[in-house]
Design a protein around this motif. Sequence first.
Motif, PDB file in Angstrom:
ATOM      1  N   PHE A 281       0.977  -1.258  -0.004  1.00  0.00           N
ATOM      2  CA  PHE A 281      -0.180  -0.046   0.070  1.00  0.00           C
ATOM      3  C   PHE A 281       0.998   1.322  -0.037  1.00  0.00           C
ATOM      4  O   PHE A 281       1.267   2.017   0.932  1.00  0.00           O
ATOM      5  CB  PHE A 281      -0.862   0.105   1.224  1.00  0.00           C
ATOM      6  CG  PHE A 281      -1.982   1.138   1.331  1.00  0.00           C
ATOM      7  CD1 PHE A 281      -3.042   1.091   0.243  1.00  0.00           C
ATOM      8  CD2 PHE A 281      -2.187   2.193   2.332  1.00  0.00           C
ATOM      9  CE1 PHE A 281      -3.956   2.053   0.114  1.00  0.00           C
ATOM     10  CE2 PHE A 281      -3.016   2.804   2.068  1.00  0.00           C
ATOM     11  CZ  PHE A 281      -3.930   3.020   1.065  1.00  0.00           C
ATOM     12  N   ARG A 282       1.354   1.568  -1.149  1.00  0.00           N
ATOM     13  CA  ARG A 282       2.110   2.673  -1.327  1.00  0.00           C
ATOM     14  C   ARG A 282       1.474   4.106  -1.388  1.00  0.00           C
ATOM     15  O   ARG A 282       0.443   4.105  -1.664  1.00  0.00           O
ATOM     16  CB  ARG A 282       3.254   2.500  -2.637  1.00  0.00           C
ATOM     17  CG  ARG A 282       3.856   1.282  -2.421  1.00  0.00           C
ATOM     18  CD  ARG A 282       4.503   0.815  -4.099  1.00  0.00           C
ATOM     19  NE  ARG A 282       5.333  -0.279  -3.733  1.00  0.00           N
ATOM     20  CZ  ARG A 282       6.091  -0.961  -4.701  1.00  0.00           C
ATOM     21  NH1 ARG A 282       5.981  -0.266  -5.867  1.00  0.00           N
ATOM     22  NH2 ARG A 282       6.782  -2.025  -4.804  1.00  0.00           N
ATOM     23  N   ASN A 283       2.536   5.222  -1.064  1.00  0.00           N
ATOM     24  CA  ASN A 283       1.803   6.592  -1.211  1.00  0.00           C
ATOM     25  C   ASN A 283       0.501   6.611  -0.382  1.00  0.00           C
ATOM     26  O   ASN A 283      -0.362   7.322  -1.042  1.00  0.00           O
ATOM     27  CB  ASN A 283       1.611   6.844  -2.644  1.00  0.00           C
ATOM     28  CG  ASN A 283       2.866   6.814  -3.292  1.00  0.00           C
ATOM     29  OD1 ASN A 283       4.020   7.106  -3.104  1.00  0.00           O
ATOM     30  ND2 ASN A 283       2.933   6.204  -4.772  1.00  0.00           N
ATOM     31  N   ALA A 284       0.430   6.042   0.794  1.00  0.00           N
ATOM     32  CA  ALA A 284      -0.874   6.102   1.618  1.00  0.00           C
ATOM     33  C   ALA A 284      -1.208   7.560   1.816  1.00  0.00           C
ATOM     34  O   ALA A 284      -2.447   7.883   1.966  1.00  0.00           O
ATOM     35  CB  ALA A 284      -0.551   5.386   2.843  1.00  0.00           C
ATOM     36  N   ASP A 285      -0.542   8.505   2.086  1.00  0.00           N
ATOM     37  CA  ASP A 285      -0.626   9.907   2.409  1.00  0.00           C
ATOM     38  C   ASP A 285      -1.349  10.488   1.276  1.00  0.00           C
ATOM     39  O   ASP A 285      -2.252  11.250   1.466  1.00  0.00           O
ATOM     40  CB  ASP A 285       0.576  10.531   2.780  1.00  0.00           C
ATOM     41  CG  ASP A 285       1.669  10.520   1.873  1.00  0.00           C
ATOM     42  OD1 ASP A 285       1.735   9.838   0.975  1.00  0.00           O
ATOM     43  OD2 ASP A 285       2.858  11.431   1.935  1.00  0.00           O
ATOM     44  N   ILE A 286      -0.733  10.346   0.153  1.00  0.00           N
ATOM     45  CA  ILE A 286      -1.617  10.954  -1.309  1.00  0.00           C
ATOM     46  C   ILE A 286      -2.806  10.175  -1.328  1.00  0.00           C
ATOM     47  O   ILE A 286      -3.804  11.031  -1.726  1.00  0.00           O
ATOM     48  CB  ILE A 286      -0.369  10.700  -2.370  1.00  0.00           C
ATOM     49  CG1 ILE A 286       0.962  11.353  -2.175  1.00  0.00           C
ATOM     50  CG2 ILE A 286      -1.166  11.058  -3.541  1.00  0.00           C
ATOM     51  CD1 ILE A 286       1.908  11.075  -3.246  1.00  0.00           C
ATOM     52  N   ARG A 287      -2.949   8.828  -1.129  1.00  0.00           N
ATOM     53  CA  ARG A 287      -4.284   8.254  -1.381  1.00  0.00           C
ATOM     54  C   ARG A 287      -5.252   8.674  -0.608  1.00  0.00           C
ATOM     55  O   ARG A 287      -6.444   8.712  -0.819  1.00  0.00           O
ATOM     56  CB  ARG A 287      -3.840   6.759  -1.479  1.00  0.00           C
ATOM     57  CG  ARG A 287      -2.893   6.331  -2.601  1.00  0.00           C
ATOM     58  CD  ARG A 287      -2.265   4.876  -2.330  1.00  0.00           C
ATOM     59  NE  ARG A 287      -3.456   4.016  -2.771  1.00  0.00           N
ATOM     60  CZ  ARG A 287      -3.002   2.607  -3.097  1.00  0.00           C
ATOM     61  NH1 ARG A 287      -1.762   2.705  -3.118  1.00  0.00           N
ATOM     62  NH2 ARG A 287      -3.890   1.780  -3.579  1.00  0.00           N
ATOM     63  N   ILE A 288      -4.725   8.800   1.050  1.00  0.00           N
ATOM     64  CA  ILE A 288      -5.645   9.457   1.864  1.00  0.00           C
ATOM     65  C   ILE A 288      -6.412  10.680   1.498  1.00  0.00           C
ATOM     66  O   ILE A 288      -7.556  11.164   1.623  1.00  0.00           O
ATOM     67  CB  ILE A 288      -5.084   9.369   3.017  1.00  0.00           C
ATOM     68  CG1 ILE A 288      -4.914   7.740   3.555  1.00  0.00           C
ATOM     69  CG2 ILE A 288      -5.922  10.005   4.156  1.00  0.00           C
ATOM     70  CD1 ILE A 288      -3.914   7.842   4.765  1.00  0.00           C
ATOM     71  N   SER A 289      -5.548  11.591   0.710  1.00  0.00           N
ATOM     72  CA  SER A 289      -5.795  13.168   0.374  1.00  0.00           C
ATOM     73  C   SER A 289      -6.760  13.136  -0.673  1.00  0.00           C
ATOM     74  O   SER A 289      -7.382  14.024  -0.999  1.00  0.00           O
ATOM     75  CB  SER A 289      -4.536  13.881   0.411  1.00  0.00           C
ATOM     76  OG  SER A 289      -3.921  13.420  -1.065  1.00  0.00           O
ATOM     77  N   ARG A 290      -6.976  11.893  -1.428  1.00  0.00           N
ATOM     78  CA  ARG A 290      -7.858  11.898  -2.834  1.00  0.00           C
ATOM     79  C   ARG A 290      -9.205  12.495  -2.491  1.00  0.00           C
ATOM     80  O   ARG A 290      -9.941  13.247  -3.128  1.00  0.00           O
ATOM     81  CB  ARG A 290      -7.593  10.773  -3.472  1.00  0.00           C
ATOM     82  CG  ARG A 290      -6.246  10.581  -4.201  1.00  0.00           C
ATOM     83  CD  ARG A 290      -6.076   9.109  -4.806  1.00  0.00           C
ATOM     84  NE  ARG A 290      -4.841   9.015  -5.444  1.00  0.00           N
ATOM     85  CZ  ARG A 290      -4.569   7.728  -5.778  1.00  0.00           C
ATOM     86  NH1 ARG A 290      -5.175   6.728  -6.080  1.00  0.00           N
ATOM     87  NH2 ARG A 290      -3.022   7.730  -6.604  1.00  0.00           N
ATOM     88  N   TYR A 291      -9.645  11.984  -1.482  1.00  0.00           N
ATOM     89  CA  TYR A 291     -11.130  12.190  -1.115  1.00  0.00           C
ATOM     90  C   TYR A 291     -11.352  13.731  -1.011  1.00  0.00           C
ATOM     91  O   TYR A 291     -12.473  14.395  -1.477  1.00  0.00           O
ATOM     92  CB  TYR A 291     -11.683  11.307   0.024  1.00  0.00           C
ATOM     93  CG  TYR A 291     -12.476  10.053  -0.277  1.00  0.00           C
ATOM     94  CD1 TYR A 291     -12.064   9.384  -1.343  1.00  0.00           C
ATOM     95  CD2 TYR A 291     -13.379   9.590   0.628  1.00  0.00           C
ATOM     96  CE1 TYR A 291     -12.696   8.167  -1.572  1.00  0.00           C
ATOM     97  CE2 TYR A 291     -14.138   8.207   0.360  1.00  0.00           C
ATOM     98  CZ  TYR A 291     -13.877   7.605  -0.497  1.00  0.00           C
ATOM     99  OH  TYR A 291     -14.513   6.564  -0.894  1.00  0.00           O
ATOM    100  N   PRO A 292     -10.616  14.134  -0.004  1.00  0.00           N
ATOM    101  CA  PRO A 292     -10.752  15.494   0.159  1.00  0.00           C
ATOM    102  C   PRO A 292     -10.371  16.517  -1.028  1.00  0.00           C
ATOM    103  O   PRO A 292     -10.974  17.683  -1.130  1.00  0.00           O
ATOM    104  CB  PRO A 292      -9.608  15.907   1.305  1.00  0.00           C
ATOM    105  CG  PRO A 292      -9.691  14.641   2.258  1.00  0.00           C
ATOM    106  CD  PRO A 292      -9.786  13.532   0.996  1.00  0.00           C
TER     107      PRO A 292
END
Length: 595
Positions: A281-292
């Motif tokens: 599960f790479r780039n988790a911080d970027i992926r979490i930001s996709r919704y916002p």
Amino acid sequence: MPSRKPTPKAPRWGRGEFVRDEPRAENPLVYRAVLPIPDDEQEQMFAGARSCFTSWLESKGLATHLSSGVHRLTETYTLTVTDSYDTDGHQTALRLRLRESKEDRHEGTWQTTLTSAVDRASNTAYVGVDLEHYPSPGRRQVTPVPPRLVREILDHFTVSDGTIRLTTAPHLVRSDSVGLLTSALTDPTRGLPLVLVAEPPNDDATWEKLLTGVVRNLVGIASVFRLEREAVPAFREAAGDRHDVFPGQIRTYLPGVALGSAEDGRRHRLLTYRRLSDPKFRNADIRISRYPRQHAVTTPQPALLAEPAFPGIEEVLKDLRAARSQTAESSGNETVDSLRAQLSTANETIDKALEELSEAASARDLAERSRRALDEQLREATDRYEDEIADHDATQAQLSALRHQVAVLQQRLVEAGRAEDAYTPPAEEPAPMSFAELNERVQERMQHLVLTYDTSKAEDLDDDIKSSTWASKVWDALLALDSYGACSGGEQGFDGTFRDFCEASPQGMRTYPVTRVAMVESESVRSDKKFRQQRMLPVPSEVDASGKVFMEAHIKIDSKGRIAPRVHFYDDTAGATGKVIVGYIGPHLSNTRTN
């Protein structure tokens, strides 16, 4: 062992079967922050905005020229400053736009725009920051970190979202402040997502690093709360099992939270600690930001920011006409020096006008690219809307028929003296809210399936805003495949394909809409080496010694958009395993009509 199932024929091309082949124009707007300014700070808002922008420019090593007009700061940076005033001479709006061309590095063009506007009659004021990316031809758009400019603004002004102060650091929640967190969650005036990060059971340096990245990527577009591990039980009790979190989990709550509602709970994406700890599960911080981020760029701006009256090209033409009139007028008494001065002034006006016209032409070209992207988004949204309406109509018709059938059967049970049986609902476990949850539950629940699909590929679907809907549909599809596996096992089982099974709808069995089931791919996919290779999916060695088979049968979870998830399966109910093998859950695989 030869299969008793009939071999279906390859289908012809059909609407909804494949994804469009046109290159997709991506929306250049990749970040947007809309920051309301409180009443007591509005008087100094324009000066504060200029100060923040100046500091940001200096951090880039750029000279600061914030006078109105177009300024070529370097070969790659262009700054445009525009002010707007009312008839009384009071400033009403300010626009500062920095454009950076990176075409020499094939990175395209980046454009950062600060817009500040005030309506003194209503005491309403905003500072907005837009970041746009126009990729070079053949290149994909990238997800950037929010501009440092936004951090400057949040540090300078007191910006709130409802009752929450927007900051550049997470809010810490202890056991005695859980009530403040639940109030923030349910605040009807909250307009931005709230991201809750629950501390893991034990100290975890990797998790701490992830939190730092999450906060960095959400500046200006969401509030972040850090829930101490000791406070997790109190929050879980206050939020209820549909909106809670466990230690180590991260959950994104959209505006309009309704605690206690199972339906509402599905809207708020949850990432488990196991998923966050998975090296895949790479780039988790970027992926979490996709919704916002998606929420930010798709939410309409306040009219005050969207429609400020800035001087346009007519002002440039006005200056040119004035310069022409001045040079055309002659009293006959001009000296050589005065004529030279007039000519110099006219040339300066012309140079300035040419600079502004050139900038206007560049802005027009970028605006045209934005228009094409928005047209593409509108077309895709219209397609999705029409598809959803068709799905809704079919579901509504099926629901009405089932309600009528249930009412008739209940009446018969009552007449037979079994009223309690008639109105006791069967035990039914809820559908999973995410693919991470689906993967945790599917092994135990599906007894007639062999699951060889890549779980990380399936969980990547959780990045999309439709993930909970897709997870529910995939769950239904797997239940139908499991029912088919149960009915087809053995010599006296159902004699037909999965599509036949869904069409027959055996009594008491779970099925899936026939229109969403395809037993074969098109001939163009079958004969293409690349496309065929993608569909060579894993199976147990007793099914095929190579460990892979061409798995063309699939279920269409969605038929619109770039992702359009699919479930690919192989019918081995008459083979070595006696089960259905699910080899793929993920985005639509390539075909002749995908990018």
